[in-house]
Design an enzyme around this catalytic site. Structure first.
Site, PDB file in Angstrom:
ATOM      1  N   GLY A   1      11.405 -22.288 -34.699  1.00 60.87           N
ATOM      2  CA  GLY A   1      11.853 -23.636 -34.384  1.00 60.87           C
ATOM      3  C   GLY A   1      10.722 -24.416 -33.747  1.00 60.87           C
ATOM      4  N   ALA A   2      10.176 -25.367 -34.491  1.00 65.03           N
ATOM      5  CA  ALA A   2       9.035 -26.137 -33.993  1.00 65.03           C
ATOM      6  C   ALA A   2       9.456 -27.536 -33.552  1.00 65.03           C
ATOM      7  CB  ALA A   2       7.961 -26.223 -35.070  1.00 65.03           C
ATOM      8  N   GLY A   3      10.733 -27.665 -33.159  1.00 62.39           N
ATOM      9  CA  GLY A   3      11.205 -28.922 -32.585  1.00 62.39           C
ATOM     10  C   GLY A   3      10.782 -29.032 -31.132  1.00 62.39           C
TER      11      GLY A   3
ATOM     12  N   TRP B   1      12.290 -28.304 -28.342  1.00 62.81           N
ATOM     13  CA  TRP B   1      12.590 -27.155 -27.494  1.00 62.81           C
ATOM     14  C   TRP B   1      11.673 -25.980 -27.821  1.00 62.81           C
ATOM     15  CZ3 TRP B   1      13.341 -25.354 -23.207  1.00 62.81           C
ATOM     16  CH2 TRP B   1      14.171 -24.294 -22.839  1.00 62.81           C
TER      17      TRP B   1
ATOM     18  N   GLY C   1      19.308 -23.155 -19.368  1.00 62.68           N
ATOM     19  CA  GLY C   1      19.226 -23.772 -18.045  1.00 62.68           C
ATOM     20  C   GLY C   1      18.972 -25.262 -18.163  1.00 62.68           C
TER      21      GLY C   1
ATOM     22  N   LYS D   1      28.373 -28.082 -22.083  1.00 63.01           N
ATOM     23  CA  LYS D   1      27.963 -29.283 -21.329  1.00 63.01           C
ATOM     24  C   LYS D   1      27.438 -30.375 -22.254  1.00 63.01           C
ATOM     25  CE  LYS D   1      23.526 -28.382 -21.950  1.00 63.01           C
ATOM     26  NZ  LYS D   1      22.525 -29.238 -22.613  1.00 63.01           N
TER      27      LYS D   1
ATOM     28  N   SER E   1      18.120 -36.765 -22.567  1.00 64.62           N
ATOM     29  CA  SER E   1      19.150 -35.955 -23.219  1.00 64.62           C
ATOM     30  C   SER E   1      19.633 -36.629 -24.495  1.00 64.62           C
ATOM     31  CB  SER E   1      20.331 -35.747 -22.275  1.00 64.62           C
ATOM     32  OG  SER E   1      21.470 -35.308 -22.976  1.00 64.62           O
ATOM     33  N   ARG E   2      19.526 -35.913 -25.615  1.00 66.36           N
ATOM     34  CA  ARG E   2      19.963 -36.476 -26.897  1.00 66.36           C
ATOM     35  C   ARG E   2      21.473 -36.703 -26.912  1.00 66.36           C
ATOM     36  NH1 ARG E   2      16.034 -32.634 -28.254  1.00 66.36           N
ATOM     37  NH2 ARG E   2      17.590 -31.021 -28.612  1.00 66.36           N
ATOM     38  N   ASN E   3      22.224 -35.789 -26.315  1.00 64.69           N
ATOM     39  CA  ASN E   3      23.682 -35.920 -26.310  1.00 64.69           C
ATOM     40  C   ASN E   3      24.137 -37.102 -25.455  1.00 64.69           C
ATOM     41  OD1 ASN E   3      24.611 -33.394 -27.856  1.00 64.69           O
ATOM     42  ND2 ASN E   3      23.123 -32.582 -26.402  1.00 64.69           N
TER      43      ASN E   3
END
Length: 342
Positions: free
Chosen positions: A42-44, A46, A142, A197, A260-262
């Site tokens: 995953g190279a996004g 995160w 976390g 969350k 935060s994307r959400n």
């Protein structure tokens, strides 16, 4: 193969002793050196943030995505640890591909994905455990906003596993002066806290987008924590986990930052934008959207009250407006504060 979250808990509890023994035996075959070799899938944002942390400790990092020039087989060759930071929708297919390639039993699998599988309702760690039963599986979660980590700002996280020897090794690999790592024996609770969350962050984004004020936002976050506790403990997580970094800590970070994307999904909806437009503008995955849909499926099956998450689900599926969602929550029956905690 396990078909859903509740069945997974049942089979996990029955095989606890066997699983831990097998994992400890497999893990004793090889210990990572002070400078370990990690494959990060995953190279996004995160995945890159985790790569930044690992490189800060002088570990060798191979960052892989579907567009990488190197094949997955080449990236996995002679590694000590595999870190999965891919979006939820790619976990099952990627795990299946790696199963075909083969992975030595000594390789620890670290899952850093926050989500629920739409087909089976399983968590990422349950998918990895089903495909790699002899491998140590560690959950990393976390209050870790990717952009802040890439800027090398201080942060803390939790690594959780039923194989504590593996958790301690992952703690050692990732801990540094910039990144403090705690351990936990509750991988399911750790994973659910970080997953659920994201739905709440959408709700808080709506709250801020409608300019409802600090009082409303504080009440929303507090009542949302009660909701997460109710769901998480029902599904097998430990109560104290949801008050820790991977529960309350992650929720506070995700609900209080425009990083935060959400949160941005909720804020955009409150401004009258269409969900499709918001997701296109983000140019990355907001896992809370998928999680809300899967969570409602689980809540219906298990008969768990989720008033806040249910309104988020209705909003995301064009059943109500942001204003109607707020009204629905404010008009609920009066009750004692903790009457429906469990």
């Amino acid at each position: 193969m396990v078909s859903n979250l509740s069945n997974s808990q049942s089979s996990s509890s029955q095989a606890d002793t066997t699983s831990q023994t097998n994992q400890a035996h497999a893990h004793s075959h090889r210990r990572p050196a002070p400078e370990a070799t990690l494959a990060i899938l995953g190279a996004g944002a995160w995945g890159k943030a985790l790569a930044t942390i690992a490189r800060h400790k002088n570990h060798q990092v191979r960052l892989w995505s579907r567009s990488s020039e190197e094949s997955l087989e080449e990236v996995l060759a002679d590694i000590d640890m595999l870190v999965s930071a891919i979006p939820m929708k790619g976990v099952a297919t990627t795990a299946a591909k790696i199963q075909e390639i083969g992975l030595p039993d000594y390789v620890t699998i670290i899952t850093a994905t926050k989500g629920l599988d739409p087909e089976t309702t399983r968590t990422p760690s349950q998918i990895w455990e089903a495909d790699f039963p002899n491998h140590p599986i560690v959950v990393l979660s976390g209050p870790n906003l990717s952009k802040e980590i890439e800027q090398e700002l201080p942060a803390a996280t939790v690594v959780s596993s039923t194989d504590m020897a593996a958790a301690y090794e992952v703690q050692t690999v990732f801990s540094s002066s910039l990144f403090r790592v705690y351990t936990s024996p509750d991988p399911l609770g750790t994973e659910l806290g970080g997953t659920l969350k994201n739905v709440i962050a959408i709700a808080v984004g709506v709250c801020d987008g409608l300019k409802l004020g600090t009082n409303a936002k504080s009440a929303l976050i507090t009542r949302a924590l009660t909701e997460i506790l109710r769901v998480g403990t029902h599904l097998g997580g430990q109560t104290e986990t949801f008050f820790g970094l991977s529960g309350l800590g992650d929720m506070l970070a995700t609900c209080s930052s425009v990083l935060s994307r959400n949160y941005r999904v909720g804020y955009g909806l409150a401004q009258g934008k269409k969900l499709e437009q918001i997701l296109e503008e983000l140019q990355s995955t907001a896992e809370g959207v998928n999680t809300a849909n899967v969570l409602v499926k689980i809540a219906n099956r298990e008969q768990i009250p989720i008033p806040i998450c249910r309104q988020v689900y209705r909003l995301l599926n064009h059943k109500i407006t942001p204003q109607e969602a707020v009204e629905a929550l404010m008009e609920r029956d009066l009750k004692a504060e903790f009457c429906d905690l469990f």
